[in-house]
Design a protein around this motif. Structure first.
Motif, PDB file in Angstrom:
ATOM      1  N   ASN A   1       6.910  92.634 122.290  1.00 24.23           N
ATOM      2  CA  ASN A   1       6.305  91.973 121.137  1.00 24.23           C
ATOM      3  C   ASN A   1       5.035  91.219 121.524  1.00 24.23           C
ATOM      4  N   VAL A   2       5.013  90.661 122.724  1.00 20.07           N
ATOM      5  CA  VAL A   2       3.820  89.963 123.197  1.00 20.07           C
ATOM      6  C   VAL A   2       2.668  90.945 123.338  1.00 20.07           C
ATOM      7  N   ALA A   3       2.945  92.112 123.928  1.00 18.24           N
ATOM      8  CA  ALA A   3       1.902  93.129 124.109  1.00 18.24           C
ATOM      9  C   ALA A   3       1.401  93.638 122.760  1.00 18.24           C
ATOM     10  N   ALA A   4       2.331  93.847 121.804  1.00 15.74           N
ATOM     11  CA  ALA A   4       1.943  94.351 120.490  1.00 15.74           C
ATOM     12  C   ALA A   4       1.122  93.319 119.720  1.00 15.74           C
ATOM     13  N   PHE A   5       1.484  92.053 119.835  1.00 16.42           N
ATOM     14  CA  PHE A   5       0.723  90.995 119.165  1.00 16.42           C
ATOM     15  C   PHE A   5      -0.682  90.918 119.751  1.00 16.42           C
TER      16      PHE A   5
END
Length: 262
Positions: free
Chosen positions: A17-21
């Motif tokens: 989720n961090v990478a996608a954000f």
């Protein structure tokens, strides 16, 4: 030479989720001028949306606010100005505050404004203020909220078609759980069977997974384990976030009344 003790990582870690954000944030910053400038991150509580936004904030030096239940239009604009290093008098008219906020965002149109708990702005009828700030400054604005945030935005006609990127936060998978274990329980090797059970019992919520990992570290330390698996975990309870079920407590028996002796 003594072996160095691992330190526990604090702050956001490299979950999916961090990478996608971060990918959404980069897309908004690098978008063509004719494209809309809003991004939306939505998902249930505990999926790590706030941590992901803090990671992006630090990487791109974004401004970030978290909307409170008691906020008014004036509060919102004052907080935006504070994030950009500006201040205004308490009695400054709302229109003037909005103009100051637009100018602050326009100084660097590549610097995003991240708005956490954005649901509250829609509920209070204040989301149009952000639309005006974004359109007139052209700076990227990222809204973060619960799972129903996109549905709420659909009800605001002038908002939903200005969203360039919709990002649905996902529950942690086993790889994410391994990353969290390395970051928050580095002194014990937790086997995959226990990690996956922790993930499932936590509903994939990063916040709950971290609580269970902390408990696993305590169990390992108290028992002298260097590795911990589901068998060694035994009958230890998992933190699921669910409240305890109501207890069936028998009423105390009433004491027999004693008649006063005349």
């Amino acid at each position: 030479m003594s072996k160095q003790t691992p330190t526990i990582m604090q702050g956001p870690v490299a979950l999916k989720n961090v990478a996608a954000f971060m990918a959404m944030t980069t897309r908004l910053i690098e978008r063509s001028p004719h494209l809309p400038g809003f991004g939306v991150c939505h998902g249930p509580s505990g999926f790590g949306k706030t941590y992901a936004s803090i990671f992006a904030q630090n990487r791109v030096k974004a401004a970030r606010i978290e909307v409170g239940d008691s906020w008014t239009r004036r509060t919102l604009l004052h907080r935006v100005l504070q994030e950009f290093g500006e201040r205004a008098r308490d009695r400054t008219p709302i229109a003037d505050l909005a103009e100051m906020a637009r100018n602050a965002l326009a100084v660097d149109p590549s610097r995003p404004l991240i708005v956490d708990e954005a649901d509250k702005l829609i509920d209070k009828g204040m989301i149009e203020i952000l639309r005006e700030l974004q359109e007139e400054s052209t700076a990227p604005v990222i809204l973060i909220g619960e799972e129903k945030l996109p549905t709420k935005l659909l009800a605001v006609e002038r908002m939903h078609n200005r969203v360039l990127h919709w990002f649905s936060a996902e529950p942690c998978d086993l790889d994410d759980t391994r990353v969290l274990a390395s970051a928050f329980a580095p002194r014990v090797e937790i086997k995959d069977d226990l990690l996956d059970t922790i993930r499932l019992r936590s509903g994939g919520r990063a916040r709950r997974i971290v609580v269970n990992l902390d408990h696993a570290a305590v169990v390992a330390r108290n028992n002298g384990y260097k590795t911990l698996d589901l068998k060694l975990w035994g009958s230890e309870e998992f933190f699921t976030g669910e409240p305890p079920t109501p207890r069936h407590v028998e009423a105390y028996p009433r004491r027999a009344s004693v008649k006063a002796v005349a």
